[in-house]
Design an enzyme around this catalytic site. Sequence first.
Site, short mmCIF file in Angstrom:
data_model
loop_
_atom_site.label_atom_id
_atom_site.label_comp_id
_atom_site.label_asym_id
_atom_site.label_seq_id
_atom_site.Cartn_x
_atom_site.Cartn_y
_atom_site.Cartn_z
N GLN A 32 0.83 -1.21 0.00
CA GLN A 32 0.00 0.00 0.00
C GLN A 32 0.86 1.26 0.00
O GLN A 32 2.07 1.20 0.20
CB GLN A 32 -0.91 0.00 1.24
CG GLN A 32 -0.18 -0.23 2.56
CD GLN A 32 -1.03 -0.87 3.64
OE1 GLN A 32 -2.25 -0.81 3.59
NE2 GLN A 32 -0.39 -1.47 4.63
N HIS A 63 -8.58 2.89 19.71
CA HIS A 63 -7.86 1.75 20.30
C HIS A 63 -8.49 1.27 21.59
O HIS A 63 -8.58 0.07 21.83
CB HIS A 63 -6.38 2.10 20.47
CG HIS A 63 -5.66 2.16 19.16
ND1 HIS A 63 -4.90 3.24 18.76
CD2 HIS A 63 -5.63 1.28 18.12
CE1 HIS A 63 -4.41 3.00 17.55
NE2 HIS A 63 -4.84 1.83 17.14
N GLU A 107 0.62 -9.13 11.31
CA GLU A 107 0.48 -7.93 10.46
C GLU A 107 1.12 -8.25 9.11
O GLU A 107 2.24 -8.76 9.05
CB GLU A 107 1.19 -6.75 11.15
CG GLU A 107 1.51 -5.56 10.27
CD GLU A 107 0.28 -4.86 9.67
OE1 GLU A 107 -0.65 -4.53 10.43
OE2 GLU A 107 0.28 -4.64 8.44
N ASP A 138 0.36 -12.88 6.39
CA ASP A 138 -1.01 -12.60 5.99
C ASP A 138 -1.97 -13.21 7.02
O ASP A 138 -1.96 -14.42 7.24
CB ASP A 138 -1.22 -13.22 4.60
CG ASP A 138 -2.61 -12.93 4.06
OD1 ASP A 138 -3.42 -12.35 4.79
OD2 ASP A 138 -2.85 -13.29 2.89
N GLY A 139 -2.80 -12.37 7.63
CA GLY A 139 -3.73 -12.83 8.66
C GLY A 139 -4.72 -13.87 8.14
O GLY A 139 -5.15 -14.77 8.88
N ASP A 156 -8.04 -5.56 13.58
CA ASP A 156 -7.80 -4.11 13.47
C ASP A 156 -7.33 -3.83 12.05
O ASP A 156 -6.14 -3.61 11.81
CB ASP A 156 -6.76 -3.70 14.51
CG ASP A 156 -6.48 -2.21 14.45
OD1 ASP A 156 -7.20 -1.49 13.73
OD2 ASP A 156 -5.53 -1.77 15.11
N SER A 157 -8.26 -3.85 11.12
CA SER A 157 -7.88 -3.73 9.72
C SER A 157 -8.08 -2.30 9.22
O SER A 157 -8.70 -1.49 9.89
CB SER A 157 -8.77 -4.64 8.87
OG SER A 157 -10.07 -4.11 8.81
N ASP A 159 -9.63 -0.03 5.79
CA ASP A 159 -10.87 -0.16 5.01
C ASP A 159 -10.74 -1.35 4.05
O ASP A 159 -9.63 -1.75 3.69
CB ASP A 159 -11.12 1.10 4.16
CG ASP A 159 -11.30 2.33 5.03
OD1 ASP A 159 -11.66 2.19 6.21
OD2 ASP A 159 -11.07 3.45 4.52
N PRO A 163 -4.90 -4.61 0.91
CA PRO A 163 -4.61 -5.85 1.63
C PRO A 163 -5.73 -6.30 2.58
O PRO A 163 -5.73 -7.43 3.03
CB PRO A 163 -3.34 -5.52 2.43
CG PRO A 163 -3.23 -4.05 2.46
CD PRO A 163 -3.94 -3.54 1.23
N1 AG3 Z 1 -7.94 0.93 11.38
C1 AG3 Z 1 -9.20 1.43 10.87
C2 AG3 Z 1 -9.01 2.60 10.00
C3 AG3 Z 1 -10.19 2.98 9.20
C4 AG3 Z 1 -9.96 4.33 8.62
N2 AG3 Z 1 -10.83 4.62 7.55
C5 AG3 Z 1 -10.93 5.83 6.98
N3 AG3 Z 1 -10.28 6.84 7.47
N4 AG3 Z 1 -11.66 5.92 5.91
C6 AG3 Z 1 -7.11 1.80 12.11
C7 AG3 Z 1 -5.85 1.15 12.57
C8 AG3 Z 1 -5.42 1.67 13.88
N5 AG3 Z 1 -4.65 0.73 14.62
#
Ligand code: AG3
Length: 275
Positions: A32, A63, A107, A138-139, A156-157, A159, A163
């Site tokens: 990414q 968090h 991760e 890869d999870g 904790d992904s 969008d 990936p």
């Molecule tokens: N994970 C979710 C982030 C989603 C953000 N989306 C957006 N801004 N459109 C965050 C990871 C933090 N550990």
Amino acid sequence: MSEYWMEEMHTDGYKVSWKITRILNEEKTPFQELSVVETREWGRTLVLDGAVQITEKDEFIYHEMIVHPVMYTHPRPEKVLIIGGGDGGTLREVLKHEEVKKVDMVEIDERVVENSKMYFPQLAQAFAHPKARLFIEDGIKYVKETDEKYDVIIVDSSDPVGPAVELFGLDFYRNAYKTLRDDGMIVVQSESPVFFQDAFLKVQKYLKEVFPYKFVYLTTCITYVSGPWTFTIGSKQYKPGKFPDDKKLIDGLKYYNEAVHSAAFALPNFIREML
Ligand code: AG3
């Protein structure tokens, strides 16, 4: 002096602008586009594929809220698996629970971890904890292949683009179910029900298919500019409606408490109707 503004697209017709005072890093990882910028309003900010993931000033909300409702609902969350979360913020919160004996984190993108160590040491310091193990993998593949069993899985992904796409898929949830003990629980960040309605609905459908119980709860992640942000729990046994009588709240949290726990499960009608 010229001004620099970063734009973040939410939909084709809605975007948000951030004033940038410094670009600390920009790189293309194998997975990414990653940047770390200093923003005028929110402090240091991590951006993946154009979407803000954490800001120094409000990361505590996301968090604390992805971690504590499920960790307080499970009576003995001793073994925890985190999928994603490469910045370390989710791991930091999990490690605040003293009954935790072991946390495995999987991760996919090592560069997120390395950038966090460099620019967000207050999150990344969790990686050095003796109870934590980090796998760069890869999870999706991990839950498919592992024989380990966990009490809690936290997804904790980012969008569902790049990936993270398959982390919103039925096969992944089936394998996660298998990777949980008989009373295990999973929590996933399930996006904004407004801007990412498809992803939100997919999570609802699939978790309902796989787990005996499913619960949605809300918080406000200010810098995801979303209004309500959702998390969804899949559970084999336990129900999370209220903070347990026999547990003590961790000192020093900035967002989560007993009242926030119950309140988070109150859903407005337009979201209830989507379930
Ligand atoms: N994970 C979710 C982030 C989603 C953000 N989306 C957006 N801004 N459109 C965050 C990871 C933090 N550990």
